[in-house]
Design an enzyme around this catalytic site. Structure first.
Site, PDB file in Angstrom:
ATOM      1  N   GLY A  18       0.834  -1.193   0.000  1.00 35.96           N
ATOM      2  CA  GLY A  18       0.000   0.000   0.000  1.00 35.96           C
ATOM      3  C   GLY A  18       0.867   1.240   0.000  1.00 35.96           C
ATOM      4  O   GLY A  18       2.101   1.178  -0.055  1.00 35.96           O
ATOM      5  N   MET A  22       3.232   9.961   2.726  1.00 34.23           N
ATOM      6  CA  MET A  22       4.673  10.196   2.657  1.00 34.23           C
ATOM      7  C   MET A  22       5.473   8.938   2.338  1.00 34.23           C
ATOM      8  O   MET A  22       6.631   9.041   1.944  1.00 34.23           O
ATOM      9  CB  MET A  22       5.181  10.751   3.995  1.00 34.23           C
ATOM     10  CG  MET A  22       4.630  12.096   4.370  1.00 34.23           C
ATOM     11  SD  MET A  22       5.580  12.809   5.736  1.00 34.23           S
ATOM     12  CE  MET A  22       5.750  11.428   6.842  1.00 34.23           C
ATOM     13  N   ASP A 134      -3.919  10.279  15.520  1.00 35.78           N
ATOM     14  CA  ASP A 134      -4.484   9.953  14.197  1.00 35.78           C
ATOM     15  C   ASP A 134      -5.108   8.559  14.209  1.00 35.78           C
ATOM     16  O   ASP A 134      -4.899   7.763  13.299  1.00 35.78           O
ATOM     17  CB  ASP A 134      -3.406  10.042  13.120  1.00 35.78           C
ATOM     18  CG  ASP A 134      -4.003  10.076  11.708  1.00 35.78           C
ATOM     19  OD1 ASP A 134      -5.196  10.427  11.575  1.00 35.78           O
ATOM     20  OD2 ASP A 134      -3.289   9.742  10.749  1.00 35.78           O
TER      21      ASP A 134
END
Length: 681
Positions: A18, A22, A134
């Site tokens: 994947g 970044m 996050d």
């Protein structure tokens, strides 16, 4: 990074797993420890970006501090040839986002189990004073056994870290971000708890609570809109479980759970019967909230100086009265200051919202370029030149589009999109090649269905067999463990008809052609010899072996003697002898060429075939023989050979006769002798 590349002499790349904003993630083989790992590699366009490098290093440092079975382990951190990389534990499964989509609705007990594992990992991070910041389903992995692993601590921070550079900046995924993070305030452990509440909401309903056309609209909903009820979506959800969602996602951090462990403990009992009648969780407003709300109302008439109809004309009052009025005016000044503070706060919030709108609109629009049919590298250049970024690249087989060329893009070509949008590509991997196996001994019907499902054309030839029962494959005309293009390849099998017994009929009195017709019908092989007979006229069967009514195996031989007629006393004596000949096997040149390049074709994925596999290049041979009993115009024997083969030709000649024979393959005579005598053999 291509398949087969060995990173730092140790990690052999297997394929892409994947990509993120970044970094790209690859599946690799640790050549030293012989295990699969995930390699996270900082993307080329970020390798000279100090902030990106710092965030990448921060993720490594944060994760290596944590030791929890529900946190993806970091094995190695290094840099080679300017490439920064992390080597992480490989989780064979999918992220929670996809897991929810694939398994929704999820049983409530399993929901509790999933969330307890997530809370365990987050609690471990908080214990080390690390705030994730996050948390979202895309950063939570679920292996094939349902085991949870949290990853991506790239924007986590220590609770003691200076946050001056983080205020007034939004970091994290907007759908899961707490109201205080949206306002640019410092994230705390309770900010992670808010994200956990949103994740729990999504597991229960299959969707996020707040959606919108822009990030700004979603942010406003997180700050102002009450959390939707999960019980409105599914009334069967216990109120106690909904209360966990509501408490975790309270707008004010003080109204949320104090710790992740508190949330996990509350969720763990949410299915208990003792909590069946629990009231809906509601946040109590502060004591003076109602009064303050009322005080806001006078803002509008602050500048209105028009006297009312009943007001008296102004008059000069005594000084003492004026002084008293001045004292009374001191109290309203405090109220005005409070009003201005409130106005200033509202103005600040409006400025933040305005900044969001300006950021959202600043990127502008651009057009997705035409990339179909171009090479993948050319397509990437076009996309970047159009102020767009390359998203996921998926490879798909195609018989029409050449390998490495683009089939399509998403969003579609010529579509107007925002600058910076990710353009996903579907790239041709060339014709679909399917690896075949060795199917000898297997059931033909099963193999046929399997191969036809793959797209192959399958043919069958029957043959009796004493080894394999009926329906089993005896031979195949292709080499096992090779790859072929199903749309162009035909696979042929020789299939056993089993051992079938034939009860012979009486052949006496039949002509040779009648015997041949009967033999073809019952699938036996007749051999003919000739003899003088006074019982049968010339050309009729005199006797047979095995005899009539005896049983033989299908495909077996039966010897038949045909009458030459009555022997005359003055007839020449017939001489019998055998002539041995070797019939050469001819290998097809195209098949030979294919065979010579087997290794090369296997590497390139091109179609290949096997010349030595049973029946792949058979020679069908016809033998014609002329002697006292045979005529050169009729076939004496038909054979199928796969190698050089020796054959005995039986001749019977009188003193004055000359024998002949010829061998024909593919319509061409390959052997001939027109002068066969007893003395010459």
């Amino acid at each position: 990074m291509n398949k087969g590349y060995v990173l730092n002499g140790r990690y052999e790349i297997i394929g892409r797993l994947g990509e993120g904003g970044m970094a790209d993630v690859y599946l690799a083989e640790d050549l030293i420890l012989k295990r699969k790992v995930a390699v996270k590699l900082l993307r080329l366009d970020f390798r000279d970006n100090p902030k990106a490098k710092k965030r990448f290093q921060h993720e490594a440092m944060a994760a290596t501090q944590l030791d929890n079975p529900h946190i993806v382990g970091i094995y190695d951190v290094d840099e080679v040839e300017g490439m920064q990389y992390l080597v992480m534990e490989f989780v064979d499964g999918e992220d929670l986002k996809k897991y929810i989509k694939d398994n929704f609705p999820i049983p409530y007990a399993e929901v509790v189990n999933i969330m307890e594992q997530i809370c365990s990992a987050v609690s471990e991070a908080h214990r080390h004073n690390i705030i994730h910041r996050d948390l979202k389903p895309q950063n939570i992995l679920v292996d094939k056994n349902g085991y949870i692993k949290i990853t991506d601590f790239g924007i986590s921070r220590a609770g003691s870290e200076d946050t001056m550079t983080q205020t007034r900046s939004i970091i994290g995924s907007i759908h899961y971000l707490s109201p205080e993070q949206i306002k640019g305030q410092m994230a705390t452990a309770r900010s992670d708890i808010y994200s956990l509440g949103i994740i729990l909401y999504e597991i229960l309903t299959g969707k996020v609570p707040f959606n919108g056309d822009t990030a700004v609209s979603i942010a406003i909903k997180h700050s102002q809109t009450p959390m939707p009820s999960v019980r409105d979506f599914d009334p069967r959800i216990p109120q106690a479980m909904e209360n966990v969602v509501l408490k975790a996602t309270a707008k004010n951090p003080d109204d949320r759970y104090q710790t992740v462990n508190d949330m996990a403990a509350d969720l763990n009992t949410s299915l208990d019967k003792s909590r069946a009648n629990e009231p809906r969780f509601a946040v109590e407003p502060p004591e003076d909230t109602a009064n303050e709300a009322t005080r806001v109302m006078p803002f509008a008439p602050l500048g209105d100086t028009t006297p009312s109809a009943d007001a008296k004309p102004a008059s000069r009052e005594p000084e003492s009265t004026s002084q008293e009025n001045n004292n009374k005016k001191k109290t309203p000044k405090k109220k005005r200051r409070r009003r201005w503070l409130i106005i200033g706060g509202i103005a600040g919030i409006l400025l933040i919202i305005l900044a969001f709108i300006m950021i959202a609109s600043a990127s502008g629009k651009t057009t997705v370029p035409i990339v179909s049919g171009t090479l993948e590298t050319e397509a990437e250049t076009k996309i970047q030149d159009a102020d767009l970024t390359v998203g996921k690249v998926k490879y798909q087989s195609s018989d029409k589009i050449d390998r490495h060329r683009v089939i399509s893009s998403s969003p579609k070509e010529d579509k107007k999109v925002k600058k910076g949008t990710k353009i996903n590509l579907i790239v041709s991997s060339g014709p679909r090649m399917v690896r075949v196996g060795n199917y000898v001994g297997q059931e033909y019907d099963v193999v046929k269905q399997k191969l036809e499902d793959e797209g192959f054309t399958v043919h069958k030839r029957n043959a009796p067999s004493g080894t394999f029962r009926s329906g089993r494959i005896l031979q195949q005309d292709f080499q096992a463990d090779k790859r072929f293009n199903p749309s162009t390849k035909t696979l042929t099998f020789v299939v056993s008809t089993g051992v079938k017994r034939i009860t012979l009929k009486d052949l006496t009195g039949m002509t040779k052609s009648q015997v041949v017709a009967y033999s073809n019908k019952v699938e036996i092989n007749p051999t003919f010899d000739y003899t003088y007979s006074s019982d049968q006229p010339k050309g009729r069967v005199v006797r047979q072996s095995p005899n009539a009514n005896e049983s033989i195996q299908q495909g077996g031989n039966v010897a038949v003697w045909i009458s030459r007629g009555t022997k005359k006393d003055n007839s020449d004596e017939l001489k019998s002898f055998n002539m041995r000949i070797t019939i050469p096997y001819l290998q097809d040149t195209s098949t030979a060429a294919s065979s010579s390049s087997l290794n090369e074709s296997d590497e390139s994925g091109e179609e290949s075939s096997d010349t030595n596999s049973g029946g792949s290049n058979e020679n069908v041979v016809l033998i014609y023989l002329k002697d006292h009993d045979h005529n050169l115009s009729t076939v004496y024997k038909q054979m199928v050979i796969t190698q050089d083969t020796q054959v005995l030709l039986p001749f019977k000649l009188s003193n004055n006769e000359v024998g002949k024979y010829k061998v024909v393959r593919d319509g061409k005579t390959i052997m001939r002798d027109n002068n066969v005598t007893y003395d010459s053999h």
